[in-house]
Design a protein around this motif. Sequence first.
Motif, mmCIF file in Angstrom:
data_model
loop_
_atom_site.group_PDB
_atom_site.id
_atom_site.type_symbol
_atom_site.label_atom_id
_atom_site.label_comp_id
_atom_site.label_asym_id
_atom_site.label_seq_id
_atom_site.Cartn_x
_atom_site.Cartn_y
_atom_site.Cartn_z
ATOM 1 N N ALA A 1 -35.325 16.929 46.652
ATOM 2 C CA ALA A 1 -36.107 16.734 47.878
ATOM 3 C C ALA A 1 -37.477 16.116 47.624
ATOM 4 O O ALA A 1 -37.935 15.258 48.384
ATOM 5 C CB ALA A 1 -36.251 18.066 48.616
ATOM 6 N N GLN A 2 -38.148 16.551 46.560
ATOM 7 C CA GLN A 2 -39.496 16.058 46.305
ATOM 8 C C GLN A 2 -39.521 14.688 45.639
ATOM 9 O O GLN A 2 -40.591 14.152 45.352
ATOM 10 C CB GLN A 2 -40.276 17.068 45.458
ATOM 11 C CG GLN A 2 -40.727 18.279 46.278
ATOM 12 C CD GLN A 2 -41.508 19.281 45.453
ATOM 13 O OE1 GLN A 2 -41.167 20.451 45.383
ATOM 14 N NE2 GLN A 2 -42.581 18.839 44.831
ATOM 15 N N GLU A 3 -38.341 14.128 45.400
ATOM 16 C CA GLU A 3 -38.253 12.787 44.828
ATOM 17 C C GLU A 3 -37.628 11.791 45.799
ATOM 18 O O GLU A 3 -37.266 10.682 45.420
ATOM 19 C CB GLU A 3 -37.472 12.847 43.514
ATOM 20 C CG GLU A 3 -38.239 13.585 42.426
ATOM 21 C CD GLU A 3 -37.346 14.224 41.389
ATOM 22 O OE1 GLU A 3 -37.258 13.677 40.280
ATOM 23 O OE2 GLU A 3 -36.737 15.275 41.675
ATOM 24 N N CYS A 4 -37.510 12.212 47.087
ATOM 25 C CA CYS A 4 -36.955 11.346 48.132
ATOM 26 C C CYS A 4 -38.082 10.626 48.870
ATOM 27 O O CYS A 4 -39.133 11.209 49.135
ATOM 28 C CB CYS A 4 -36.154 12.162 49.147
ATOM 29 S SG CYS A 4 -34.767 13.033 48.434
ATOM 30 N N LYS A 5 -37.828 9.381 49.235
ATOM 31 C CA LYS A 5 -38.821 8.627 49.994
ATOM 32 C C LYS A 5 -38.965 9.183 51.408
ATOM 33 O O LYS A 5 -40.067 9.264 51.943
ATOM 34 C CB LYS A 5 -38.401 7.150 50.059
ATOM 35 C CG LYS A 5 -38.370 6.447 48.705
ATOM 36 C CD LYS A 5 -37.851 5.027 48.845
ATOM 37 C CE LYS A 5 -37.764 4.337 47.492
ATOM 38 N NZ LYS A 5 -37.172 2.971 47.602
ATOM 39 N N ASN A 6 -37.853 9.560 52.037
ATOM 40 C CA ASN A 6 -37.875 10.091 53.395
ATOM 41 C C ASN A 6 -36.905 11.270 53.455
ATOM 42 O O ASN A 6 -35.795 11.152 53.973
ATOM 43 C CB ASN A 6 -37.468 9.002 54.394
ATOM 44 C CG ASN A 6 -37.620 9.458 55.832
ATOM 45 O OD1 ASN A 6 -38.024 10.592 56.111
ATOM 46 N ND2 ASN A 6 -37.293 8.586 56.768
ATOM 47 N N PRO A 7 -37.306 12.427 52.911
ATOM 48 C CA PRO A 7 -36.357 13.534 52.743
ATOM 49 C C PRO A 7 -35.784 14.069 54.049
ATOM 50 O O PRO A 7 -34.611 14.455 54.087
ATOM 51 C CB PRO A 7 -37.180 14.600 52.022
ATOM 52 C CG PRO A 7 -38.606 14.262 52.298
ATOM 53 C CD PRO A 7 -38.643 12.768 52.400
ATOM 54 N N THR A 8 -36.579 14.116 55.119
ATOM 55 C CA THR A 8 -36.065 14.698 56.360
ATOM 56 C C THR A 8 -34.914 13.883 56.945
ATOM 57 O O THR A 8 -34.040 14.418 57.617
ATOM 58 C CB THR A 8 -37.184 14.818 57.407
ATOM 59 O OG1 THR A 8 -37.754 13.519 57.630
ATOM 60 C CG2 THR A 8 -38.261 15.774 56.929
ATOM 61 N N ARG A 9 -34.893 12.579 56.673
ATOM 62 C CA ARG A 9 -33.801 11.739 57.166
ATOM 63 C C ARG A 9 -32.699 11.574 56.124
ATOM 64 O O ARG A 9 -31.508 11.647 56.429
ATOM 65 C CB ARG A 9 -34.328 10.350 57.554
ATOM 66 C CG ARG A 9 -33.247 9.397 58.086
ATOM 67 C CD ARG A 9 -33.820 8.016 58.377
ATOM 68 N NE ARG A 9 -34.100 7.279 57.154
ATOM 69 C CZ ARG A 9 -33.219 6.462 56.560
ATOM 70 N NH1 ARG A 9 -32.023 6.295 57.086
ATOM 71 N NH2 ARG A 9 -33.547 5.824 55.462
ATOM 72 N N ASP A 10 -33.098 11.354 54.875
ATOM 73 C CA ASP A 10 -32.137 10.932 53.863
ATOM 74 C C ASP A 10 -31.342 12.079 53.254
ATOM 75 O O ASP A 10 -30.198 11.881 52.824
ATOM 76 C CB ASP A 10 -32.868 10.174 52.745
ATOM 77 C CG ASP A 10 -33.433 8.846 53.230
ATOM 78 O OD1 ASP A 10 -33.004 8.390 54.310
ATOM 79 O OD2 ASP A 10 -34.301 8.278 52.547
ATOM 80 N N LEU A 11 -31.912 13.288 53.185
ATOM 81 C CA LEU A 11 -31.179 14.403 52.584
ATOM 82 C C LEU A 11 -29.909 14.756 53.366
ATOM 83 O O LEU A 11 -28.832 14.903 52.762
ATOM 84 C CB LEU A 11 -32.084 15.630 52.447
ATOM 85 C CG LEU A 11 -33.092 15.585 51.290
ATOM 86 C CD1 LEU A 11 -34.050 16.762 51.379
ATOM 87 C CD2 LEU A 11 -32.378 15.592 49.936
ATOM 88 N N PRO A 12 -29.971 14.903 54.704
ATOM 89 C CA PRO A 12 -28.713 15.151 55.428
ATOM 90 C C PRO A 12 -27.700 14.029 55.239
ATOM 91 O O PRO A 12 -26.493 14.286 55.122
ATOM 92 C CB PRO A 12 -29.176 15.256 56.891
ATOM 93 C CG PRO A 12 -30.606 15.683 56.811
ATOM 94 C CD PRO A 12 -31.145 14.987 55.599
ATOM 95 N N ILE A 13 -28.181 12.780 55.211
ATOM 96 C CA ILE A 13 -27.264 11.656 54.988
ATOM 97 C C ILE A 13 -26.591 11.789 53.625
ATOM 98 O O ILE A 13 -25.365 11.649 53.496
ATOM 99 C CB ILE A 13 -28.027 10.309 55.080
ATOM 100 C CG1 ILE A 13 -28.502 10.073 56.514
ATOM 101 C CG2 ILE A 13 -27.140 9.150 54.614
ATOM 102 C CD1 ILE A 13 -29.377 8.845 56.662
ATOM 103 N N GLY A 14 -27.372 12.061 52.594
ATOM 104 C CA GLY A 14 -26.819 12.184 51.254
ATOM 105 C C GLY A 14 -25.784 13.285 51.150
ATOM 106 O O GLY A 14 -24.723 13.109 50.520
ATOM 107 N N ILE A 15 -26.068 14.433 51.758
ATOM 108 C CA ILE A 15 -25.163 15.580 51.671
ATOM 109 C C ILE A 15 -23.867 15.325 52.435
ATOM 110 O O ILE A 15 -22.763 15.470 51.895
ATOM 111 C CB ILE A 15 -25.858 16.845 52.207
ATOM 112 C CG1 ILE A 15 -26.991 17.266 51.258
ATOM 113 C CG2 ILE A 15 -24.858 17.984 52.378
ATOM 114 C CD1 ILE A 15 -27.887 18.356 51.803
ATOM 115 N N LEU A 16 -23.973 14.917 53.689
ATOM 116 C CA LEU A 16 -22.797 14.820 54.559
ATOM 117 C C LEU A 16 -21.957 13.579 54.273
ATOM 118 O O LEU A 16 -20.725 13.638 54.297
ATOM 119 C CB LEU A 16 -23.233 14.855 56.024
ATOM 120 C CG LEU A 16 -23.960 16.144 56.439
ATOM 121 C CD1 LEU A 16 -24.418 16.061 57.885
ATOM 122 C CD2 LEU A 16 -23.061 17.362 56.230
ATOM 123 N N VAL A 17 -22.604 12.456 53.982
ATOM 124 C CA VAL A 17 -21.838 11.236 53.700
ATOM 125 C C VAL A 17 -21.088 11.368 52.381
ATOM 126 O O VAL A 17 -19.923 10.952 52.272
ATOM 127 C CB VAL A 17 -22.759 10.001 53.692
ATOM 128 C CG1 VAL A 17 -22.000 8.757 53.230
ATOM 129 C CG2 VAL A 17 -23.325 9.750 55.093
#
Length: 517
Positions: A285-301
């Motif tokens: 999470a702390q190494e993501c450019k936009n964690p609030t948007r990209d983390l759910p995408i990464g997990i679910l996709v």
Amino acid sequence: MANLFIKKDINLLLADETARQTSGGGHVQLKRTLGAFNLVMIGVGAIIGAGIFSLTGAAAAFYAGPGIVYSFVLGGILCAFAGLCYAEMAAMVPVAGSAYAYSYATLGEFAAWIIGWDLVLEYAFGSVTVATSWSGYLYSLLHKTLGIQFSDTFMRFTKGPWETVTLADGSIANGFWNAPATIISLVLATILYRGMRESAFFNNLIVITKVTIIVGFVLLGWAVIDPSLWVGNPAATGLASLVPPPVLAMRRGEEIMSFGWPGVLTGAGVVFFAYIGFDAVSTTAQECKNPTRDLPIGILVSLAICTTLYVLVALVMTGVVPYQDLGVPDPVAVGVDRIVALYHWTPVAQKSLSFLVKVGALAGLTSVILVLMMGQTRIFYAMSNDGLLPWFHRLHPKYATPHIATVVTSIFVACCAGFLPMSLVGELVSIGTLLAFVLVCIGIPILRLRYPNRPRPFKTPLYWLVAPAGALSCLWVMSGLPRDTWIRLLVWLVIGFVIYFGYGFRNSKLRAKSKYL
């Protein structure tokens, strides 16, 4: 002990992220280099590994037959419950630490310590398990496919002292040390030490390689599928015909029900473990450019992609090889041999395709080791930042990586992979991960009640149904694990309690702050 379950307020949790930017040597912080594509590739890199190259065949041969397709779909749905809960947590609390950090905010410090300590089972021992499997595939590639002959001494350096090897004269001997497993662990640790950007680039390359090979296997096999092999029960009609009639069978010395719909459910529990790597995404999470948007995408996709690939591979394997013949360590290789025979290709073509498949297997396992070791270092980093462990929060002044955590993790994994048998640590990985899933699912309704107005970039749909379903499904799978696995878990927890009460409880930064509030 009154404040043993002291909770970290989410506002404090997020504020600590800013404070951590000066942790380690000088003004060093974790670099935000990961986008949504990188996160999806990390998820696929962690999920597509030993499961698709070995687990599929065993589950089909012993539990579900061609109905293994339903097992994968059901396992994917069960894991999606946990994935949806992870997605909400990760977007709402975008900090390093995954389930450990989430549990700190919902269930308190002691529960957070338990789950953080359990995550060591998933990440560190998971790396050990996969590194051992990697060693086996490398030997198969060099010896069986390329025909390279090795001396007896070399052979004994491909297994640990509690495993056996067959020598040139046919005799059986114990191994000395699993050197390939140790070497691959240290090589990947070196990449992690240098930085997340380099690690993500390397992971992307090998994920693209293995997915390309898997898709090629599916396309080649699809053209020669024999639909009659999908009929597990001729007396049934339609989709139900894929499920063989139930029978009693002996497994590990005890009588269990195989096949039928109970077998499909058991198969779902077996293949459930093929999906569990997705939570490694949330540790970044702390190494993501936009964690609030990209983390759910990464997990679910990543979950969606891997479920699709698992189902397609299962359809091809059971469509070209009788499911009874798939109970081997390398079922994909068996499928390749059958596909080549159906195409009437030459022996050279057969060896070439077998070579590519094993290269894909090695690539798949390599990315799993890399992602699991990365996840372990980030868990140590988060726990150390909270004062529950020493040293691991320090960042390298040049590479901005948790270098001490990386070194300790790599030494642990390299040593354990060298001498521990895979069968001993494999089930520990599963039970530690499932416990993490349970606590994350429980945390969703707790946070909805405690922070009803807090912004949630991603919301778990029907959380009152999805969260309990996720927790119960994980508990159901845990209940099917052997008793000795539970005993090992309890022993591991006792060791963790000693460390927590000996160091973490007294050095907790949150507890120190609470004294002055």
